[in-house]
Design a protein around this motif. Structure first.
Motif, PDB file in Angstrom:
ATOM      1  N   ALA A  78     -22.648  24.381  40.095  1.00  0.00           N
ATOM      2  CA  ALA A  78     -23.611  24.273  38.993  1.00  0.00           C
ATOM      3  C   ALA A  78     -24.313  22.915  39.019  1.00  0.00           C
ATOM      4  O   ALA A  78     -25.522  22.826  38.789  1.00  0.00           O
ATOM      5  N   ARG A  79     -23.586  21.869  39.300  1.00  0.00           N
ATOM      6  CA  ARG A  79     -24.190  20.532  39.388  1.00  0.00           C
ATOM      7  C   ARG A  79     -25.176  20.449  40.555  1.00  0.00           C
ATOM      8  O   ARG A  79     -26.229  19.834  40.445  1.00  0.00           O
ATOM      9  N   THR A 138     -38.537  20.465  39.717  1.00  0.00           N
ATOM     10  CA  THR A 138     -39.337  20.225  38.513  1.00  0.00           C
ATOM     11  C   THR A 138     -40.153  18.954  38.649  1.00  0.00           C
ATOM     12  O   THR A 138     -41.335  18.916  38.296  1.00  0.00           O
ATOM     13  N   GLU A 145     -32.854  21.874  40.837  1.00  0.00           N
ATOM     14  CA  GLU A 145     -33.869  22.238  39.840  1.00  0.00           C
ATOM     15  C   GLU A 145     -34.600  20.998  39.325  1.00  0.00           C
ATOM     16  O   GLU A 145     -35.804  21.033  39.135  1.00  0.00           O
ATOM     17  N   ARG A 146     -33.871  19.922  39.078  1.00  0.00           N
ATOM     18  CA  ARG A 146     -34.520  18.673  38.634  1.00  0.00           C
ATOM     19  C   ARG A 146     -35.488  18.172  39.686  1.00  0.00           C
ATOM     20  O   ARG A 146     -36.591  17.735  39.372  1.00  0.00           O
ATOM     21  N   ARG A 186     -38.303  31.045  29.362  1.00  0.00           N
ATOM     22  CA  ARG A 186     -36.990  30.379  29.224  1.00  0.00           C
ATOM     23  C   ARG A 186     -36.396  30.735  27.945  1.00  0.00           C
ATOM     24  O   ARG A 186     -36.001  31.082  27.162  1.00  0.00           O
ATOM     25  N   GLU A 199     -28.303  22.356  39.516  1.00  0.00           N
ATOM     26  CA  GLU A 199     -29.026  21.581  38.512  1.00  0.00           C
ATOM     27  C   GLU A 199     -29.806  20.433  39.152  1.00  0.00           C
ATOM     28  O   GLU A 199     -30.957  20.182  38.795  1.00  0.00           O
TER      29      GLU A 199
END
Length: 84
Positions: A24-25, A35, A31-32, A84, A28
């Motif tokens: 998950a980290r 983005t 995704e950062r 979202r 994430e």
């Protein structure tokens, strides 16, 4: 004997949970990064459009085309935010 069973039970629970946490980290962080890349591209496009708008020698037809592209980009961005 009971402690061994508790230890093995905990091992079967904690190892998969730890693996999921690490995954998950990683997701994430990806995704950062994605983005940030998209945000930079959008800011550059907006800055280029603003420069074109501020240039008195820019042909009005070019402005109309770029404004339409920017409106479409913002509409897609808002639609993605609504999902979202």
């Amino acid at each position: 004997m009971l402690w061994l069973a508790v230890g093995l039970g905990g091992l079967f629970v904690l190892v998969p949970a730890g693996t999921e946490l690490l995954e998950a980290r990683r997701i994430e962080a990806a995704e950062r990064s994605r983005t940030a890349t998209v945000r930079r591209a959008a800011e550059e496009a907006e800055r280029a459009l603003q420069w074109a708008l501020d240039d008195p020698l820019t042909d009005p037809r070019v402005l109309e085309t770029e404004a339409e592209d920017l409106r479409r980009f913002r509409a897609e961005k808002e639609a993605a935010a609504d999902d979202r």
